[in-house]
Each structure stands twice: as C-alpha cells, then as structure tokens.
Design an enzyme around this catalytic site. Structure first.
Site, short mmCIF file in Angstrom:
data_model
loop_
_atom_site.label_atom_id
_atom_site.label_comp_id
_atom_site.label_asym_id
_atom_site.label_seq_id
_atom_site.Cartn_x
_atom_site.Cartn_y
_atom_site.Cartn_z
N LYS A 138 6.74 10.61 18.54
CA LYS A 138 6.23 10.61 17.14
C LYS A 138 4.65 10.39 17.19
O LYS A 138 3.75 11.21 16.69
CB LYS A 138 6.88 9.43 16.41
CG LYS A 138 6.18 9.61 14.77
CD LYS A 138 4.99 8.73 14.30
CE LYS A 138 4.72 9.08 13.03
NZ LYS A 138 3.70 8.06 12.59
N GLY A 189 0.84 -1.20 0.01
CA GLY A 189 0.03 -0.19 -0.10
C GLY A 189 0.70 1.19 -0.07
O GLY A 189 2.12 1.03 -0.56
N ILE A 242 2.53 3.19 2.36
CA ILE A 242 3.67 3.46 3.06
C ILE A 242 4.54 2.33 2.80
O ILE A 242 5.71 2.54 2.58
CB ILE A 242 3.55 3.31 4.45
CG1 ILE A 242 4.60 4.09 5.26
CG2 ILE A 242 3.46 1.96 5.25
CD1 ILE A 242 4.64 5.57 5.30
N GLY A 243 3.86 1.08 2.37
CA GLY A 243 4.76 0.09 1.63
C GLY A 243 5.62 0.39 0.32
O GLY A 243 6.76 0.22 0.50
N1 LIG Z 1 0.22 6.42 5.11
C1 LIG Z 1 0.96 7.00 6.11
O1 LIG Z 1 1.08 8.18 6.09
C2 LIG Z 1 1.57 6.11 7.16
C3 LIG Z 1 2.73 6.69 7.66
C4 LIG Z 1 3.33 6.01 8.79
C5 LIG Z 1 3.01 4.57 9.06
N2 LIG Z 1 1.79 4.30 8.43
C6 LIG Z 1 1.40 3.07 8.96
O2 LIG Z 1 1.61 1.98 8.08
C7 LIG Z 1 0.68 1.06 8.27
C8 LIG Z 1 -0.03 0.93 6.57
O3 LIG Z 1 -0.89 2.02 6.11
P1 LIG Z 1 -0.86 2.69 4.72
O4 LIG Z 1 -1.10 4.02 4.74
O5 LIG Z 1 -0.01 2.07 3.90
O6 LIG Z 1 -2.31 1.63 4.46
P2 LIG Z 1 -2.64 1.06 2.96
O7 LIG Z 1 -3.83 0.74 3.14
O8 LIG Z 1 -2.42 1.95 2.11
O9 LIG Z 1 -1.76 -0.34 2.62
C9 LIG Z 1 -1.97 -1.22 3.52
C10 LIG Z 1 -1.90 -2.43 2.49
O10 LIG Z 1 -1.84 -3.70 3.57
C11 LIG Z 1 -2.50 -4.58 2.50
N3 LIG Z 1 -2.97 -5.75 3.29
C12 LIG Z 1 -4.10 -6.09 4.04
N4 LIG Z 1 -3.91 -7.22 4.50
C13 LIG Z 1 -3.03 -7.77 4.28
C14 LIG Z 1 -2.68 -9.27 4.51
N5 LIG Z 1 -3.35 -10.13 5.23
N6 LIG Z 1 -1.48 -9.55 4.04
C15 LIG Z 1 -0.52 -8.83 3.14
N7 LIG Z 1 -1.15 -7.49 3.11
C16 LIG Z 1 -2.12 -7.11 3.47
C17 LIG Z 1 -3.68 -4.03 1.97
O11 LIG Z 1 -3.82 -4.69 0.77
C18 LIG Z 1 -2.82 -2.82 1.37
O12 LIG Z 1 -2.07 -3.06 0.31
C19 LIG Z 1 -0.51 1.52 8.84
O13 LIG Z 1 -0.08 0.82 10.37
C20 LIG Z 1 -0.14 2.78 9.22
O14 LIG Z 1 -0.64 3.49 10.37
C21 LIG Z 1 1.11 5.00 7.49
O1 LIG Z 2 -2.02 5.54 9.77
P1 LIG Z 2 -2.95 5.65 11.15
O2 LIG Z 2 -4.24 5.37 10.92
O3 LIG Z 2 -2.32 5.29 12.46
O4 LIG Z 2 -2.98 7.47 11.18
C1 LIG Z 2 -3.27 8.01 10.11
C2 LIG Z 2 -2.28 9.13 9.99
O5 LIG Z 2 -2.14 10.02 10.98
C3 LIG Z 2 -0.81 8.52 9.79
O6 LIG Z 2 -0.94 7.66 8.86
C4 LIG Z 2 0.38 9.68 9.17
O7 LIG Z 2 -0.05 9.97 7.97
C5 LIG Z 2 1.63 8.88 9.47
O8 LIG Z 2 1.77 8.36 10.77
C6 LIG Z 2 2.69 10.01 9.21
O9 LIG Z 2 3.91 9.48 9.78
#
Ligand SMILES: NC(=O)c1ccc[n+]([C@@H]2O[C@H](COP(=O)([O-])OP(=O)(O)OC[C@H]3O[C@@H](n4cnc5c(N)ncnc54)[C@H](O)[C@@H]3O)[C@@H](O)[C@H]2O)c1
Ligand SMILES: O=P(O)(O)OC[C@@H](O)[C@@H](O)[C@H](O)[C@H](O)CO
Length: 395
Positions: free
Chosen positions: A213, A11, A13-14
C-alpha cells in the site's frame, strides 16, 4: 450495554472512513479531537453524511450514534470513556501519536473490565500501532507495564481510502472515493479474538499489505504531488494529465513493483493489476485532491521507512534499480516553504544550514555506509545548489 469505540482525530479519514465502518459495525463512536470547531459541530449536529464519488455517480450514507470530547479541555472524560471502551482507534497523523499516548495510557490503566480492549492506529505508517504502544508504555507506571496486555491489545493496520481536503462549506460532511481497504493484524488478539468489524480484512502477517500500500498508493500519489506542485498544478488529477508526470509516476511504480514482487508472495501480474487500479484511483477527477495535501509533511515523507527512501533503500540493498525514486526524492526536496506546512519550512532550513551529507543523514536517517546514501546525497546537493528561489512552483 452496546459496543463503544473511542476514535482520536475527527478529521477526513476519521469521519470518512474509521467512524463510518465502526458505525456500520454497530459501535457507538466517541470522537476525541483538539479542534474546538470540529468538536462543537460533532456535539451539536447529530448526524453527518459520507458521500462516495465515482464515475458511476454518488452514494450517500448517514452516520449517527456518536459523541465528541475535546481532550484539551476534558481529559478526565476521555480517560473515563477509554476505561470502559471496546476499541480505541486513531487517525491523527504519525507525528501526533506521542501527544495522544498519555491520555490513552491513563485510560488503559483505569480499566477494570475482564476483557482487554483493542487499540488500532489508522495512520499511513509502517508499525503505526507499535509506535503508539511504545509511547503509551513510556507513560505507564513500570509496575503496571507487564500486565498491560490484560487491559489492552495492540494491532498494526494498513488503511487505504482517498479522502481529500473538504470544501470549506461542507461542515462535517465528507466526500470520498468508493474504494477502501482496511487490513489489520489478527495475531495480537490471540484467544480473546479480534473485534467484530466486518470492513476489516484480518491477516496474520501485515508486512506485505502495508508495504504494497505505502510503496504503491503513497509512492505514486506523492510522486504526482511533488512533480505537480513544481509544475504549478492544483490537483493530483490535473498533474497526472501531463504525460511527463504520468511517466514519472509509472517509472517509480515499476521500481517499487520490482521490490514488492521480489520480496513478497505477490505475482508480477497481481502487482501490475494493483498498480493499474491505483493509477486510476489517484487520477479520479471527482476527488479534487490538492497537491499540497498529498505532499504535506515532506520531512516525514522523506524519512527512512517512508514511501521513497523505504523502497529505494531495499532496492539498493538488493542491487536493483531505484533511479525514478531518486527523481521523486529530488522533487520532494523542492517542496519548501509551502503555505500552512511547517515541515516544508523546516525542510528549507535543514537544506540551507547543512552540508549535503549532514542534510542527507538528518532528513532520511540513512546510515552513511548504506548503498543509498551517496545517490541521495547527490540529489540533496543538486537541490541545495539551485539558485532559483526555494518553493516557487515553476509554471
Ligand atoms: N486522507 C486520506 O486520504 C488518508 C487515507 C489513509 C490514511 N490517512 C492517514 O490518516 C491520518 C489522518 O489523516 P487525515 O487526512 O484524516 O488528516 P486530517 O488533518 O484531516 O485529520 C487529523 C485530525 O487529527 C486531529 N488531531 C490533531 N492532533 C490531535 C490530538 N492531539 N488529539 C486528537 N486529535 C488530534 C486534527 O485536529 C484533525 O481533526 C494520517 O496518518 C494519514 O496519513 C489519510
Ligand atoms: O496522508 P499522508 O500525508 O501520509 O499521504 C497523503 C496521501 O497520499 C494519503 O492521505 C492518501 O490519500 C491515502 O493514503 C490513500 O489511502
């Protein structure tokens, strides 16, 4: 053979953070996901772009040298890849860790390499890797559990970079902010040594970093999201243009700053500078980050160690002020029945079917004798008593 990392969750962040830095560090990245469209795109498209957007303009990097496997349909391939990998990371959301643990447990168990691999969960959660490890241990044969450390080492991390939901026509490409921070514990690696990933800041004690953070970036972000949603705003940047919402964010961050400074070896000035950076980052108008993404999964965000109750509980224990955090909590409780957000529907149900005290205990996990219990119960009761239709933003 080159270095190989298995990353769960292709997704935002991945692709936009973890894979980018693993790629830059020279790893081949094997993405594992359960979404057919993401896996198909990653399998057919040999590169994608990560574009950093800021007021200074845009910078684009191209990510290559990856493969992708659907763990729903090809579990044995995932096990085989883990058994020969150097690193396993994940960014799937804290509630999904239990679902990826069984296949990781099988992959770890199948390892014969002399060197253990590194497991680093990259989720917004305190002790995210510890949680994953617990689930992996549950799925590991009791007789193999004691020797698991010879096959895998586990380190918690704090990960920070805003990656908003991407435009529907963007395919695999990701637009992100320039800022990033990736902090990981180094002690679990002992004499084996940590993996060579230059983007990571390795530390002995992660607690100050993860609390700073989560209780600054995410407390401020979520406060803006919940007030913004209620006020009918579309994005976080739009919400923060309202002086009322900006002040709520500032007030909440004043409270969490008082905890961070009191608890950790971080000076008031250092925390103040950090807060300024964060307010400016979350106000970035180029990111178009929706209030629904940032507010997603409100039950997780209302839980015991999370961005509101976590700092407020510690402030209450210290006899310090936590009023603004109660305001944020109240607004989070109003994030009900939001489209595509299962937890927001579950939240509405919990509030409807339980007494204020039971709903408080269920949602926050606070002990009934905790000094924060009554203040939270009061805001729960207020939201429950509202006559306006739940989940309708007040514009
Ligand atoms: N987006 C941000 O700004 C951000 C920043 C820091 C940390 N995070 C953290 O990173 C994590 C992911 O957030 P994101 O924004 O990338 O979400 P996202 O929904 O974009 O990505 C999550 C991915 O995980 C996949 N997934 C779900 N179930 C699965 C499984 N069983 N096996 C393998 N893959 C699976 C989904 O299909 C999706 O592609 C969360 O814990 C979030 O808090 C996000
Ligand atoms: O990913 P969550 O749902 O824990 O929180 C939503 C946002 O606050 C989060 O994704 C931020 O964009 C991220 O933590 C920034 O580093």
């Amino acid at each position: 053979m080159g270095k190989k990392a298995i990353h769960f969750g292709g997704g935002n962040i991945g692709r936009g953070f973890v894979a980018e830095f693993l790629h830059t560090a020279g790893y081949e990245v094997v993405f594992v996901d359960v979404m057919d469209n993401i896996i198909n795109s990653l399998q057919t498209q040999k590169s994608y772009k990560v574009t950093e957007v800021s007021e200074d303009g845009e910078t684009t990097k191209t990510i290559t040298n990856y493969r992708a496997i659907n763990s729903k349909t090809h579990e044995s391939d995932v096990i085989q890849e883990i058994s020969t990998a150097d690193v396993v990371t994940c960014a799937v959301g804290p509630n999904v860790l239990k679902f990826i643990a069984p296949v990781i447990a099988k992959g770890i168990d199948a390892r014969t390499a002399p060197k253990p691999m590194a497991v680093i969960a990259c989720e917004n959660a305190i002790g995210g890797t510890d949680t994953l490890r617990k689930y992996i241990e549950e799925k590991t044969d009791a007789q193999r559990r004691t020797s698991m450390g010879e096959r895998a080492q586990f380190a918690n991390s704090a990960i920070d970079r805003i990656v908003p939901a991407q435009a529907p026509d963007s395919g695999l490409d990701v637009r992100i902010e320039k800022f990033y921070e990736w902090v990981v514990e180094k002690t679990p690696f002992g004499s084996v040594g940590h993996p060579d990933i230059p983007a990571i800041h390795w530390v002995d004690n992660l607690e100050p970093y993860i609390e700073r953070k989560l209780f600054t970036v995410n407390t401020g972000h979520a406060t803006a999201a919940y007030y913004g949603y209620y006020a009918g705003k579309k994005t976080i940047a739009e919400a923060l243009k309202e002086s009322f919402i900006r002040n709520q964010v500032r007030d909440a961050l004043k409270e969490t700053a008082s905890l961070i400074v009191d608890k950790h070896e971080i000076s008031a000035q250092e925390q103040q500078d950090y807060v300024e950076t964060i307010v400016s980052r979350i106000s970035n108008p180029y990111l178009e980050d929706s209030v629904e993404r940032v507010g997603r999964a409100p039950m997780r965000k209302l839980s015991r160690k999370e961005r509101f109750i976590g700092p407020a509980a510690q402030l209450a224990e210290r006899g310090m002020k936590f009023d603004a955090l109660m305001g944020s909590t109240e607004m989070a409780l109003r994030f009900q029945n939001v489209q595509d957000d299962d937890e927001s529907a579950e939240l509405a149900k919990v509030l409807k079917e339980n007494s204020p005290a039971d709903a408080t205990a269920l949602l926050t996990g606070l002990e009934r004798t905790h000094p924060l219990f009554q203040p939270v119960q009061k805001v729960v009761a207020r939201v429950q008593s509202e006559s306006k239709e739940a989940g309708q933003p007040r514009i």
